[in-house]
Write a protein that holds these residues in place. Sequence first.
Motif, PDB file in Angstrom:
ATOM      1  N   ILE A 165       0.853  -1.188   0.000  1.00 22.89           N
ATOM      2  CA  ILE A 165       0.000   0.000   0.000  1.00 22.89           C
ATOM      3  C   ILE A 165       0.886   1.234   0.000  1.00 22.89           C
ATOM      4  N   GLY A 166       0.565   2.187  -0.854  1.00 22.05           N
ATOM      5  CA  GLY A 166       1.303   3.449  -0.888  1.00 22.05           C
ATOM      6  C   GLY A 166       0.982   4.232  -2.143  1.00 22.05           C
ATOM      7  N   LYS A 167       1.759   5.266  -2.369  1.00 20.95           N
ATOM      8  CA  LYS A 167       1.578   6.069  -3.580  1.00 20.95           C
ATOM      9  C   LYS A 167       2.065   5.272  -4.788  1.00 20.95           C
ATOM     10  N   GLN A 168       1.376   5.450  -5.900  1.00 17.47           N
ATOM     11  CA  GLN A 168       1.609   4.669  -7.113  1.00 17.47           C
ATOM     12  C   GLN A 168       3.080   4.596  -7.504  1.00 17.47           C
ATOM     13  N   ASP A 169       3.770   5.719  -7.537  1.00 23.49           N
ATOM     14  CA  ASP A 169       5.148   5.726  -8.011  1.00 23.49           C
ATOM     15  C   ASP A 169       6.102   4.984  -7.074  1.00 23.49           C
ATOM     16  N   VAL A 170       5.752   4.894  -5.805  1.00 26.84           N
ATOM     17  CA  VAL A 170       6.611   4.212  -4.833  1.00 26.84           C
ATOM     18  C   VAL A 170       6.417   2.697  -4.885  1.00 26.84           C
ATOM     19  N   ILE A 171       5.192   2.261  -5.079  1.00 24.14           N
ATOM     20  CA  ILE A 171       4.909   0.825  -4.978  1.00 24.14           C
ATOM     21  C   ILE A 171       4.986   0.078  -6.308  1.00 24.14           C
TER      22      ILE A 171
ATOM     23  N   GLY B 124       5.864  -9.274  -8.424  1.00 22.43           N
ATOM     24  CA  GLY B 124       4.741 -10.181  -8.225  1.00 22.43           C
ATOM     25  C   GLY B 124       3.842  -9.918  -7.029  1.00 22.43           C
ATOM     26  N   PHE B 125       4.084  -8.845  -6.289  1.00 19.08           N
ATOM     27  CA  PHE B 125       3.206  -8.521  -5.165  1.00 19.08           C
ATOM     28  C   PHE B 125       1.975  -7.788  -5.670  1.00 19.08           C
ATOM     29  N   ASP B 126       0.881  -7.924  -4.939  1.00 16.04           N
ATOM     30  CA  ASP B 126      -0.334  -7.173  -5.245  1.00 16.04           C
ATOM     31  C   ASP B 126      -0.142  -5.753  -4.729  1.00 16.04           C
ATOM     32  N   THR B 127      -0.364  -4.772  -5.583  1.00 15.62           N
ATOM     33  CA  THR B 127      -0.162  -3.382  -5.177  1.00 15.62           C
ATOM     34  C   THR B 127      -1.496  -2.650  -5.104  1.00 15.62           C
ATOM     35  N   TYR B 128      -1.573  -1.762  -4.128  1.00 17.69           N
ATOM     36  CA  TYR B 128      -2.789  -0.996  -3.885  1.00 17.69           C
ATOM     37  C   TYR B 128      -2.418   0.478  -3.736  1.00 17.69           C
ATOM     38  N   PRO B 129      -2.400   1.190  -4.868  1.00 16.26           N
ATOM     39  CA  PRO B 129      -2.068   2.607  -4.779  1.00 16.26           C
ATOM     40  C   PRO B 129      -3.199   3.401  -4.132  1.00 16.26           C
ATOM     41  N   ILE B 130      -2.825   4.301  -3.257  1.00 16.73           N
ATOM     42  CA  ILE B 130      -3.805   5.190  -2.655  1.00 16.73           C
ATOM     43  C   ILE B 130      -3.279   6.613  -2.733  1.00 16.73           C
ATOM     44  N   SER B 131      -4.190   7.550  -2.869  1.00 16.49           N
ATOM     45  CA  SER B 131      -3.787   8.952  -2.941  1.00 16.49           C
ATOM     46  C   SER B 131      -4.067   9.677  -1.629  1.00 16.49           C
ATOM     47  N   LEU B 132      -5.022   9.168  -0.869  1.00 15.45           N
ATOM     48  CA  LEU B 132      -5.357   9.783   0.413  1.00 15.45           C
ATOM     49  C   LEU B 132      -5.040   8.809   1.545  1.00 15.45           C
TER      50      LEU B 132
ATOM     51  N   PRO C 122      10.382   2.738   3.375  1.00 10.28           N
ATOM     52  CA  PRO C 122      10.613   4.153   3.066  1.00 10.28           C
ATOM     53  C   PRO C 122      10.131   4.491   1.654  1.00 10.28           C
ATOM     54  N   THR C 123       9.993   5.778   1.404  1.00 12.12           N
ATOM     55  CA  THR C 123       9.633   6.257   0.074  1.00 12.12           C
ATOM     56  C   THR C 123      10.904   6.746  -0.624  1.00 12.12           C
ATOM     57  N   GLN C 124      10.733   7.253  -1.823  1.00  6.07           N
ATOM     58  CA  GLN C 124      11.877   7.783  -2.552  1.00  6.07           C
ATOM     59  C   GLN C 124      12.454   9.027  -1.875  1.00  6.07           C
ATOM     60  N   ASP C 125      11.714   9.613  -0.949  1.00  8.26           N
ATOM     61  CA  ASP C 125      12.197  10.775  -0.202  1.00  8.26           C
ATOM     62  C   ASP C 125      13.107  10.377   0.951  1.00  8.26           C
ATOM     63  N   GLY C 126      13.281   9.082   1.153  1.00 10.36           N
ATOM     64  CA  GLY C 126      14.129   8.597   2.228  1.00 10.36           C
ATOM     65  C   GLY C 126      13.312   8.125   3.413  1.00 10.36           C
ATOM     66  N   SER C 127      13.979   7.521   4.356  1.00  7.68           N
ATOM     67  CA  SER C 127      13.311   6.959   5.524  1.00  7.68           C
ATOM     68  C   SER C 127      13.007   8.040   6.547  1.00  7.68           C
ATOM     69  N   LYS C 128      11.866   7.900   7.185  1.00  4.14           N
ATOM     70  CA  LYS C 128      11.489   8.781   8.297  1.00  4.14           C
ATOM     71  C   LYS C 128      11.832   8.126   9.627  1.00  4.14           C
ATOM     72  N   GLN C 129      12.510   6.992   9.582  1.00  5.39           N
ATOM     73  CA  GLN C 129      12.950   6.224  10.752  1.00  5.39           C
ATOM     74  C   GLN C 129      11.793   5.633  11.555  1.00  5.39           C
ATOM     75  N   ILE C 130      10.592   5.656  11.010  1.00  8.67           N
ATOM     76  CA  ILE C 130       9.430   5.087  11.702  1.00  8.67           C
ATOM     77  C   ILE C 130       9.576   3.573  11.816  1.00  8.67           C
ATOM     78  N   ALA C 131      10.010   2.940  10.727  1.00  5.65           N
ATOM     79  CA  ALA C 131      10.165   1.488  10.728  1.00  5.65           C
ATOM     80  C   ALA C 131      11.230   1.065  11.735  1.00  5.65           C
ATOM     81  N   LEU C 132      12.339   1.785  11.776  1.00 10.06           N
ATOM     82  CA  LEU C 132      13.407   1.455  12.726  1.00 10.06           C
ATOM     83  C   LEU C 132      12.903   1.604  14.157  1.00 10.06           C
ATOM     84  N   LYS C 133      12.164   2.656  14.425  1.00 12.14           N
ATOM     85  CA  LYS C 133      11.616   2.858  15.768  1.00 12.14           C
ATOM     86  C   LYS C 133      10.669   1.715  16.132  1.00 12.14           C
ATOM     87  N   GLN C 134       9.867   1.269  15.171  1.00 14.15           N
ATOM     88  CA  GLN C 134       8.927   0.174  15.409  1.00 14.15           C
ATOM     89  C   GLN C 134       9.683  -1.114  15.740  1.00 14.15           C
TER      90      GLN C 134
END
Length: 106
Positions: A11-17, A24-32, A80-92
């Motif tokens: 799940i994410g923005k179209q260009d990232v996913i 082969g993964f199922d992708t679900y682009p969302i804008s909101l 992370p996105t193409q803008d880089g990691s926000k460190q949320i995953a590492l914190k999790q």
Amino acid sequence: MENRKYKVGVIGKQDVILPFRIIGFDTYPISLPNEAPNLIRKLAHENYGIIYITEDIAEIIPETIAYSDKKIVPALILIPTQDGSKQIALKQVEENVEKAVGQNIL
């Protein structure tokens, strides 16, 4: 014993996913971002074992992420996105390790 096959979704923005669709993964682009909680629930009911979600979306839906962390399936994995990691995953990961062993060993 039931032999269940789980699916993998992203799940994410179209260009990232888009690259995930190529492998082969199922992708679900969302804008909101507010679309994500309902989509996560839907995928959980449709036998998805792993759901990758971009950090920018996860940052806006912390309650959904926290609720899913308490579940075994589906596993929500932040990426992370193409803008880089926000460190949320590492914190999790650090929080989960601390819960498991009693201290942050990372």
